[in-house]
Design an enzyme around this catalytic site. Structure first.
Site, PDB file in Angstrom:
ATOM      1  N   GLY A   1       0.998  -1.222  -0.088  1.00  0.00           N
ATOM      2  CA  GLY A   1       0.104  -0.400   0.253  1.00  0.00           C
ATOM      3  C   GLY A   1       0.531   1.016   0.231  1.00  0.00           C
TER       4      GLY A   1
ATOM      5  N   ILE B   1       1.317   3.364   2.400  1.00  0.00           N
ATOM      6  CA  ILE B   1       2.795   4.066   3.425  1.00  0.00           C
ATOM      7  C   ILE B   1       3.606   2.873   3.758  1.00  0.00           C
ATOM      8  CG2 ILE B   1       2.866   4.936   6.036  1.00  0.00           C
ATOM      9  CD1 ILE B   1      -0.138   5.815   5.517  1.00  0.00           C
TER      10      ILE B   1
ATOM     11  N   ASP C   1       0.202  -8.727   1.825  1.00  0.00           N
ATOM     12  CA  ASP C   1      -0.710  -8.076   1.428  1.00  0.00           C
ATOM     13  C   ASP C   1      -1.896  -8.631   0.715  1.00  0.00           C
ATOM     14  OD1 ASP C   1      -0.828  -4.635   0.638  1.00  0.00           O
ATOM     15  OD2 ASP C   1      -2.059  -5.510  -0.214  1.00  0.00           O
TER      16      ASP C   1
ATOM     17  N   ASP D   1      -4.507 -12.729   2.609  1.00  0.00           N
ATOM     18  CA  ASP D   1      -5.731 -12.491   3.180  1.00  0.00           C
ATOM     19  C   ASP D   1      -5.353 -12.222   4.791  1.00  0.00           C
ATOM     20  OD1 ASP D   1      -8.054 -10.498   4.540  1.00  0.00           O
ATOM     21  OD2 ASP D   1      -9.192 -10.976   2.741  1.00  0.00           O
TER      22      ASP D   1
ATOM     23  N   SER E   1      -3.858   7.091  13.472  1.00  0.00           N
ATOM     24  CA  SER E   1      -4.649   8.050  12.449  1.00  0.00           C
ATOM     25  C   SER E   1      -5.237   9.191  13.599  1.00  0.00           C
ATOM     26  CB  SER E   1      -6.017   7.666  12.038  1.00  0.00           C
ATOM     27  OG  SER E   1      -6.245   8.950  11.516  1.00  0.00           O
TER      28      SER E   1
ATOM     29  N   TYR F   1     -14.324   3.783  10.029  1.00  0.00           N
ATOM     30  CA  TYR F   1     -13.039   3.968  10.284  1.00  0.00           C
ATOM     31  C   TYR F   1     -12.369   4.857  10.866  1.00  0.00           C
ATOM     32  CZ  TYR F   1      -8.405   4.895   8.423  1.00  0.00           C
ATOM     33  OH  TYR F   1      -7.061   5.245   8.618  1.00  0.00           O
TER      34      TYR F   1
ATOM     35  N   LYS G   1      -9.778   2.763  14.828  1.00  0.00           N
ATOM     36  CA  LYS G   1      -8.078   2.428  14.844  1.00  0.00           C
ATOM     37  C   LYS G   1      -8.950   2.714  16.707  1.00  0.00           C
ATOM     38  CE  LYS G   1      -6.627   3.464  10.676  1.00  0.00           C
ATOM     39  NZ  LYS G   1      -5.354   1.813  10.697  1.00  0.00           N
TER      40      LYS G   1
ATOM     41  N   LEU H   1      -7.691  15.324  -0.108  1.00  0.00           N
ATOM     42  CA  LEU H   1      -6.863  16.424  -1.417  1.00  0.00           C
ATOM     43  C   LEU H   1      -5.791  16.480  -2.254  1.00  0.00           C
ATOM     44  CD1 LEU H   1      -7.219  19.085  -1.540  1.00  0.00           C
ATOM     45  CD2 LEU H   1      -5.644  20.267   0.364  1.00  0.00           C
TER      46      LEU H   1
ATOM     47  N   ARG I   1      -4.447  21.784   7.824  1.00  0.00           N
ATOM     48  CA  ARG I   1      -3.967  20.387   8.479  1.00  0.00           C
ATOM     49  C   ARG I   1      -2.737  20.456   8.508  1.00  0.00           C
ATOM     50  NH1 ARG I   1      -8.586  20.077   8.167  1.00  0.00           N
ATOM     51  NH2 ARG I   1     -10.124  18.643   8.224  1.00  0.00           N
TER      52      ARG I   1
ATOM     53  N   GLY J   1     -18.575  16.902   8.581  1.00  0.00           N
ATOM     54  CA  GLY J   1     -17.511  15.940   9.834  1.00  0.00           C
ATOM     55  C   GLY J   1     -16.206  16.631   9.729  1.00  0.00           C
TER      56      GLY J   1
HETATM   57  P1  NAD Z   1      -3.047   1.560   1.635  1.00  0.00           P
HETATM   58  O1  NAD Z   1      -4.542   1.248   1.186  1.00  0.00           O
HETATM   59  O2  NAD Z   1      -3.199   2.555   0.225  1.00  0.00           O
HETATM   60  O3  NAD Z   1      -2.407   0.564   1.924  1.00  0.00           O
HETATM   61  C1  NAD Z   1      -2.775  -0.264   2.671  1.00  0.00           C
HETATM   62  C2  NAD Z   1      -2.990  -2.420   2.427  1.00  0.00           C
HETATM   63  O4  NAD Z   1      -3.380  -2.925   3.338  1.00  0.00           O
HETATM   64  C3  NAD Z   1      -2.950  -2.061   1.148  1.00  0.00           C
HETATM   65  O5  NAD Z   1      -2.162  -2.674   0.027  1.00  0.00           O
HETATM   66  C4  NAD Z   1      -4.136  -3.294   1.186  1.00  0.00           C
HETATM   67  O6  NAD Z   1      -3.797  -4.113  -0.381  1.00  0.00           O
HETATM   68  C5  NAD Z   1      -3.870  -3.546   2.525  1.00  0.00           C
HETATM   69  N1  NAD Z   1      -4.610  -4.571   2.883  1.00  0.00           N
HETATM   70  C6  NAD Z   1      -6.728  -3.773   3.067  1.00  0.00           C
HETATM   71  N2  NAD Z   1      -6.637  -4.705   4.018  1.00  0.00           N
HETATM   72  C7  NAD Z   1      -6.404  -5.830   4.294  1.00  0.00           C
HETATM   73  C8  NAD Z   1      -6.290  -7.731   3.994  1.00  0.00           C
HETATM   74  N3  NAD Z   1      -7.651  -7.950   4.730  1.00  0.00           N
HETATM   75  N4  NAD Z   1      -5.364  -8.541   4.129  1.00  0.00           N
HETATM   76  C9  NAD Z   1      -4.155  -7.983   3.822  1.00  0.00           C
HETATM   77  N5  NAD Z   1      -4.102  -6.587   3.782  1.00  0.00           N
HETATM   78  C10 NAD Z   1      -4.746  -5.863   3.589  1.00  0.00           C
HETATM   79  O7  NAD Z   1      -3.102   2.515   3.110  1.00  0.00           O
HETATM   80  P2  NAD Z   1      -2.346   3.861   3.546  1.00  0.00           P
HETATM   81  O8  NAD Z   1      -2.256   5.064   3.373  1.00  0.00           O
HETATM   82  O9  NAD Z   1      -1.421   2.932   2.822  1.00  0.00           O
HETATM   83  O10 NAD Z   1      -2.572   3.050   4.580  1.00  0.00           O
HETATM   84  C11 NAD Z   1      -2.004   2.651   5.489  1.00  0.00           C
HETATM   85  C12 NAD Z   1      -2.575   2.366   6.860  1.00  0.00           C
HETATM   86  O11 NAD Z   1      -2.177   3.788   7.600  1.00  0.00           O
HETATM   87  C13 NAD Z   1      -3.541   1.886   7.167  1.00  0.00           C
HETATM   88  O12 NAD Z   1      -3.948   1.394   8.131  1.00  0.00           O
HETATM   89  C14 NAD Z   1      -4.695   3.656   7.465  1.00  0.00           C
HETATM   90  O13 NAD Z   1      -5.101   2.875   8.108  1.00  0.00           O
HETATM   91  C15 NAD Z   1      -3.191   4.149   7.708  1.00  0.00           C
HETATM   92  N6  NAD Z   1      -3.274   5.483   8.356  1.00  0.00           N
HETATM   93  C16 NAD Z   1      -3.773   6.286   6.953  1.00  0.00           C
HETATM   94  C17 NAD Z   1      -2.934   7.594   6.065  1.00  0.00           C
HETATM   95  C18 NAD Z   1      -3.537   8.323   5.355  1.00  0.00           C
HETATM   96  O14 NAD Z   1      -3.874   8.899   5.272  1.00  0.00           O
HETATM   97  N7  NAD Z   1      -3.394   7.565   4.193  1.00  0.00           N
HETATM   98  C19 NAD Z   1      -3.909   8.359   7.584  1.00  0.00           C
HETATM   99  C20 NAD Z   1      -3.618   7.714   9.028  1.00  0.00           C
HETATM  100  C21 NAD Z   1      -3.779   6.114   9.145  1.00  0.00           C
HETATM  101  C1  WQD Z   2      -7.902  17.469   4.058  1.00  0.00           C
HETATM  102  C2  WQD Z   2      -8.294  19.073   4.015  1.00  0.00           C
HETATM  103  C3  WQD Z   2     -11.053  18.550   3.306  1.00  0.00           C
HETATM  104  C4  WQD Z   2     -10.811  17.489  -0.961  1.00  0.00           C
HETATM  105  C5  WQD Z   2      -8.598  12.822   6.349  1.00  0.00           C
HETATM  106  C6  WQD Z   2      -8.985  10.813   7.434  1.00  0.00           C
HETATM  107  C7  WQD Z   2      -7.782  10.952   8.352  1.00  0.00           C
HETATM  108  C8  WQD Z   2      -6.582  11.179   7.786  1.00  0.00           C
HETATM  109  C9  WQD Z   2      -6.307  11.465   6.890  1.00  0.00           C
HETATM  110  C10 WQD Z   2      -6.859   8.256   7.599  1.00  0.00           C
HETATM  111  C11 WQD Z   2      -9.749  19.052   4.816  1.00  0.00           C
HETATM  112  C12 WQD Z   2      -9.604  19.328   2.466  1.00  0.00           C
HETATM  113  C13 WQD Z   2     -10.104  17.481   0.763  1.00  0.00           C
HETATM  114  C14 WQD Z   2     -10.627  17.774  -1.545  1.00  0.00           C
HETATM  115  C15 WQD Z   2     -11.457  19.833  -0.050  1.00  0.00           C
HETATM  116  N1  WQD Z   2      -7.186   9.575   7.344  1.00  0.00           N
HETATM  117  N2  WQD Z   2     -10.367  18.787   0.728  1.00  0.00           N
HETATM  118  N3  WQD Z   2     -11.649  19.494  -1.122  1.00  0.00           N
HETATM  119  O1  WQD Z   2     -10.019  14.850   6.234  1.00  0.00           O
HETATM  120  O2  WQD Z   2      -7.483  16.255   6.873  1.00  0.00           O
HETATM  121  O3  WQD Z   2      -7.976  13.004   6.461  1.00  0.00           O
HETATM  122  O4  WQD Z   2      -7.743  11.405   5.474  1.00  0.00           O
HETATM  123  O5  WQD Z   2      -6.965   8.034   9.125  1.00  0.00           O
HETATM  124  O6  WQD Z   2      -8.719   9.844   8.977  1.00  0.00           O
HETATM  125  O7  WQD Z   2     -10.180  11.493   7.838  1.00  0.00           O
HETATM  126  O8  WQD Z   2      -8.104  14.445   4.585  1.00  0.00           O
HETATM  127  O9  WQD Z   2      -7.446  14.991   2.374  1.00  0.00           O
HETATM  128  O10 WQD Z   2      -9.593  14.133   2.900  1.00  0.00           O
HETATM  129  O11 WQD Z   2      -9.119  16.411   3.895  1.00  0.00           O
HETATM  130  O12 WQD Z   2     -11.331  20.979  -0.268  1.00  0.00           O
HETATM  131  O13 WQD Z   2     -11.753  17.815  -2.636  1.00  0.00           O
HETATM  132  O14 WQD Z   2      -8.753  19.179   2.246  1.00  0.00           O
HETATM  133  O15 WQD Z   2     -11.962  19.312   3.445  1.00  0.00           O
HETATM  134  O16 WQD Z   2      -9.829  20.536   4.874  1.00  0.00           O
HETATM  135  P1  WQD Z   2      -8.648  14.638   6.158  1.00  0.00           P
HETATM  136  P2  WQD Z   2      -8.611  15.234   3.623  1.00  0.00           P
END
Ligand code: NAD
Ligand code: WQD
Length: 333
Positions: free
Chosen positions: A10, A12, A31, A58, A124, A149, A153, A200, A231, A295
């Site tokens: 994925g 990150i 994955d 999985d 998160s 979601y 977490k 975004l 943010r 939200g």
């Molecule tokens: P992503 O969707 O790119 O990566 C998640 C990976 O997990 C994917 O490759 C997906 O195929 C795999 N996956 C999901 N369910 C699975 C399962 N049951 N078995 C095996 N693999 C599975 O997401 P990301 O942005 O890389 O996020 C990674 C982690 O960080 C997630 O847990 C997400 O909730 C958390 N997180 C992400 C953000 C963000 O904004 N990207 C912010 C805070 C927390």
């Molecule tokens: C950022 C800013 C929007 C899209 C989310 C999850 C959070 C975490 C990170 C996983 C906000 C604005 C966005 C658009 C816009 N993920 N925006 N137009 O909402 O801070 O966080 O991702 O854990 O849990 O909620 O991120 O990138 O969606 O938004 O104006 O088309 O951009 O309103 O101010 P957010 P985001």
């Protein structure tokens, strides 16, 4: 002795695997490609010139996960695997609770069975909820989450805390990410959501590439410096490096539950993103002002002091780097 990375293809996870391989760690990735693709495996190998073992598994499949532990001596797990789309989680709560919660429970049971008791969990900033002030520090409790979601977490954090209470030989790090953006400088890996993006930066990328007509900015009447949401955007490579520091913490201190914010500590607005993206990349990002998104909070950013003091980690890349690397990835993908 290997580090297991769940969800390692994925967004990150892939960047973290790159950093682990750069450190010459032995890495095993699982994955199921529900939100990524098999091409990422080769791309990681191309970036690093290093090999690692990959299993298409999985994490809900206990037998297959046991086989991974049977075939490898896993000493630590970095657990990224999960579903992460906020809106989709509202529409599909059962799928989200099952995948994220049950998946984590299965993983923890298998880890315990193989006496592997060190885990780093992708949490998160969303677990803070609305604290009434923009700067989030780890001493604040978990707040009220606003979607399934976010609730997964918060629940997984609690499950891990309870696990430690029952058995204090576990070492657990909860990393609360703020807003990860950017991509590896090679342009080979990055954030590539299917369909119309929710977040975004992927949306900005698609507008700049001409694949979507314009960005909707959700609200310009917030009590922030320019009225748009603020943010803590953090470069994914900085975030990935934070996991190396977390592994080192567990190798040193061995047991306990530790919580860290991973953010820059700087709040940038939606308009800052648009303007910087246009400036550093020489592209246009047409936008319109749309109503606020349900939200959303006006402003939030991390207090990253604890990660600096206890992990020795600080984010090093700036907003220009984030926008440049995001575009570099988007252009070629
Ligand atoms: P992503 O969707 O790119 O990566 C998640 C990976 O997990 C994917 O490759 C997906 O195929 C795999 N996956 C999901 N369910 C699975 C399962 N049951 N078995 C095996 N693999 C599975 O997401 P990301 O942005 O890389 O996020 C990674 C982690 O960080 C997630 O847990 C997400 O909730 C958390 N997180 C992400 C953000 C963000 O904004 N990207 C912010 C805070 C927390
Ligand atoms: C950022 C800013 C929007 C899209 C989310 C999850 C959070 C975490 C990170 C996983 C906000 C604005 C966005 C658009 C816009 N993920 N925006 N137009 O909402 O801070 O966080 O991702 O854990 O849990 O909620 O991120 O990138 O969606 O938004 O104006 O088309 O951009 O309103 O101010 P957010 P985001």
């Amino acid at each position: 002795m290997a580090i297991l990375v769940t969800g390692g293809t994925g967004y990150i996870g892939s960047h973290t695997v790159v950093e682990l391989l750069h450190k010459n760690e032995e890495v095993v990735v699982v994955d199921n490609f529900i939100n990524s693709s098999s091409e990422v495996v080769d791309k990681i190998k191309k970036i690093t010139g290093k090999e690692f073992k990959f299993y298409e598994v999985d994490i809900l499949d206990k037998e297959k996960l046991q086989k991974v532990f049977e075939e490898n001596h896993i000493t630590e797990v970095i657990h990224f695997a999960g579903l992460k789309a906020v809106g989709e989680s509202v529409a599909k709560p059962l799928e989200y609770y099952n995948n994220n919660i049950t998946g984590t429970l299965v993983l923890l049971q298998v880890m315990r069975e193989y006496d592997c008791k060190k885990i780093i969990f992708s949490s998160s900033a969303t677990v803070y909820g609305d604290q009434g002030v923009p700067k989030y520090v780890e001493t604040m409790g978990r707040g009220k989450t606003t979607n399934p979601y976010g609730t997964t977490k918060a629940m997984i954090e609690k499950i891990l805390e309870d696990l430690y209470v029952s058995d204090n030989t576990w070492g657990i790090v909860l990393l609360r990410y703020f807003n990860p953006v950017g991509a590896h400088e090679s342009g080979l890996i990055g954030d590539n959501p299917n369909g119309i993006p929710n977040n975004l930066m992927p949306y900005v990328q698609k507008v700049a590439a001409g694949r979507l007509p314009e960005l909707s900015i959700y609200g310009n009447d917030y009590p922030t410096k320019d009225g748009t949401g603020v943010r803590d955007f953090i470069h994914v490579v900085d975030l990935a490096k934070g996991h190396i520091n977390a592994i080192e913490k567990l190798e040193k201190d061995k047991t306990g539950v530790y919580v860290y914010n991973l953010g820059t500590g700087i709040g940038y607005s939606v308009l800052d993103i648009v303007n910087t993206f246009e400036k550093v990349n020489g592209v246009k990002v047409p936008y319109k002002i749309a109503p606020r998104r349900a939200g959303d909070l006006a402003e939030l950013y991390a207090d990253p002091t604890k990660a600096k003091e206890e992990l020795g980690w600080v984010a090093e890349k700036n907003l220009e780097d984030m926008c440049r690397d995001s575009w570099n990835f988007a252009k070629t993908n």
